[in-house]
Design an enzyme around this catalytic site. Sequence first.
Site, PDB file in Angstrom:
ATOM      1  CB  THR A   1      -0.905   0.449   1.093  1.00 35.10           C
ATOM      2  OG1 THR A   1      -1.355  -1.040   1.271  1.00 35.10           O
ATOM      3  CG2 THR A   1      -1.885   1.464   1.226  1.00 35.10           C
TER       4      THR A   1
ATOM      5  CB  SER B   1       3.654   4.014   8.168  1.00 35.36           C
ATOM      6  OG  SER B   1       2.546   4.881   8.925  1.00 35.36           O
ATOM      7  CG  HIS B   2       0.932   2.068  11.195  1.00 33.59           C
ATOM      8  ND1 HIS B   2       0.740   3.105  10.470  1.00 33.59           N
ATOM      9  CD2 HIS B   2      -0.039   1.526  11.342  1.00 33.59           C
ATOM     10  CE1 HIS B   2       0.640   1.821   9.145  1.00 33.59           C
ATOM     11  NE2 HIS B   2       0.243   0.846  10.439  1.00 33.59           N
TER      12      HIS B   2
ATOM     13  CG  ASP C   1       1.916   8.257  11.774  1.00 36.70           C
ATOM     14  OD1 ASP C   1       2.454   9.352  11.091  1.00 36.70           O
ATOM     15  OD2 ASP C   1       2.492   7.513  10.655  1.00 36.70           O
TER      16      ASP C   1
ATOM     17  CG  ASP D   1       4.998   7.918   8.177  1.00 39.45           C
ATOM     18  OD1 ASP D   1       4.681   8.197   8.847  1.00 39.45           O
ATOM     19  OD2 ASP D   1       4.807   8.151   7.372  1.00 39.45           O
TER      20      ASP D   1
ATOM     21  CG  ASP E   1       1.802   9.231   6.816  1.00 39.22           C
ATOM     22  OD1 ASP E   1       1.349   8.701   8.658  1.00 39.22           O
ATOM     23  OD2 ASP E   1       2.258   8.697   5.969  1.00 39.22           O
ATOM     24  NE  ARG E   2      -0.945   5.680   9.224  1.00 37.53           N
ATOM     25  CZ  ARG E   2      -1.716   4.046   9.153  1.00 37.53           C
ATOM     26  NH1 ARG E   2      -2.272   3.796  10.622  1.00 37.53           N
ATOM     27  NH2 ARG E   2      -1.712   3.496   8.128  1.00 37.53           N
TER      28      ARG E   2
ATOM     29  CD  GLU F   1      -6.372   6.532   3.018  1.00 33.78           C
ATOM     30  OE1 GLU F   1      -6.096   5.771   2.250  1.00 33.78           O
ATOM     31  OE2 GLU F   1      -4.664   7.345   3.418  1.00 33.78           O
ATOM     32  CD  GLU F   2      -9.703   2.848   7.408  1.00 33.29           C
ATOM     33  OE1 GLU F   2      -9.378   2.567   8.114  1.00 33.29           O
ATOM     34  OE2 GLU F   2      -8.697   2.660   6.110  1.00 33.29           O
ATOM     35  CB  SER F   3      -5.557   4.072   7.682  1.00 35.48           C
ATOM     36  OG  SER F   3      -5.803   4.929   6.560  1.00 35.48           O
TER      37      SER F   3
ATOM     38  CE  LYS G   1      -1.493   7.900   5.831  1.00 28.30           C
ATOM     39  NZ  LYS G   1      -0.981   7.259   5.158  1.00 28.30           N
TER      40      LYS G   1
END
Length: 537
Positions: free
Chosen positions: A17, A112-113, A273, A275, A277-278, A359-361, A372
Amino acid sequence: MTTTVSTTPYDDQKPGTSGLRKKVRVFQQPHYAENFVQSVFDSIDGKDGATLVIGGDGRFLNREVIQVAIRMAAANGFARVVVGQGGILSTPAASNLIRQRQALGGLVLSASHNPGGPDEDFGIKYNIGNGGPAPEKVTEAIHARTKTIDRYLIVEGDDIDLDTLGEVQVGDLTVEVVDPVTDYAALMETLFDFDAIRGAGLTMAFDAMSAVTGPYATEILENRLGFARGTVRNGTPLPDFGGHHPDPNLVHARELYDHMMGKGAPDFGAASDGDGDRNLIIGRGRFVTPSDSLAMLAANAHLAPGYAGGLKGIARSMPTSAAADRVAEKLGIPAFETPTGWKFFGNLLDAGMATICGEESAGTGSDHVREKDGLWAVLLWLNILAATGKSVDDIARDHWATYGRNYYARHDYEGVESERADALMAELRGKLASLPGTRFGDLTVEAADDFAYTDPTDQSVSRNQGVRILFEGGSRVVFRLSGTGTSGATLRVYLERYSADELDRETPDMLADIITAADDIAGITRHTARTEPDVIT
Ligand code: G16
């Protein structure tokens, strides 16, 4: 001096992804990272004389891979590498630098996370010149190259000093070590009313989860916006994130959640998170789901200077709730539904068809970069709170009163054996045609399909992006396998129910019959031998 090193392909370098994510031990195999980086370089044109941005989230192996990538960039014809001091760049800051410097692209080193450390995860992602993740045609070319690669190019030499700002030479390549925060913070000042936020007297808690946003949040929230020292918690990036999952959800950011639900909670709570982006948004006593946050930000974005002219369109990934679509409808602007993966938003943003995406994530962002952006979402929320004088809870209640409420949850079954997860999805896909009209308790299936997306800008088609079961009355369940895990499979089950008038119910109650139907339809327990999800977000 450039050396050509012989190598042989690895058969597991298919980007998921969001780039190639594997265990650190996998990346530590001989030539593993080099093979992938060379496959990226072999798949892109225009390297001669070009600029490349490199940075990562500071996790274990970050510095080592950056050193190798710089010497490989030198051997592959790049003229300049821009790298964050200490090897640090948040993903949105990397996206911004690629755009600012008109770079050919960038290497973003992150998982990421996912957790970090010698036994945990690492990742490499290539972003293109618009600052966004490479689209599928590029990642497919990279994957194809990993299967045939037989050599990589590298300039031999000592490691460069990543900690001192300024320029150094590696052969003909100029390496520029930049402050990772400066350009990003300047961009944020152009989008949001810092004076209004500073003057609103708000209190907040920000959990950087010992990951990359620490320095960004400290500079922007504490130094520039004047929030009290200590507002940023866990603000030093650590190679293993302090042993935690840097995943801003209700499980891994539990401390923040408890703080925000307890006595003496500040006005606003947020986390980001690994990196950067969340984002996780929690007002005093009010958790906001990522899907709702997207809708609420879109509905109120015009209150921030960067969006005062209105939005061109709103885009969301398919499993994200339809709350944002209702806002688009009211604003009279288009709503787009894309597959999971931020890379699918890039074309819409470049074409000026969408301004805000989510996004939902736990990802939200806009056309200011092509990733993001966790802190961006935090600042837009702060700007909205400052401009309205309302609390997060007020904003949420007002929003639901206007648009109705999309009750929403995601159930994750982690570390499922891949064969079992594949069998579940195959069985589900096999019976899609027979599902419409079938009843599960009080729910009747209206439609069922495997989501496919045709990009409206280039007509490229992406198939098999998740199974959707739509029930009469607007409820739905979506099943898909995660594309970001590094061991086994993660089954994601997305549950949604819309209500126009029941605005203050508990989410588990509202979703109970859909949860039962989801198990009946997909045989989750039968296939996975699990009776409960590992994570509910
Ligand atoms: C990546 C992508 C997101 C996606 C998320 C979850 O995020 O950039 O677009 O929503 O993965 O993907 P999956 O459900 O396949 O695990 P990140 O923050 O991990 O880069």
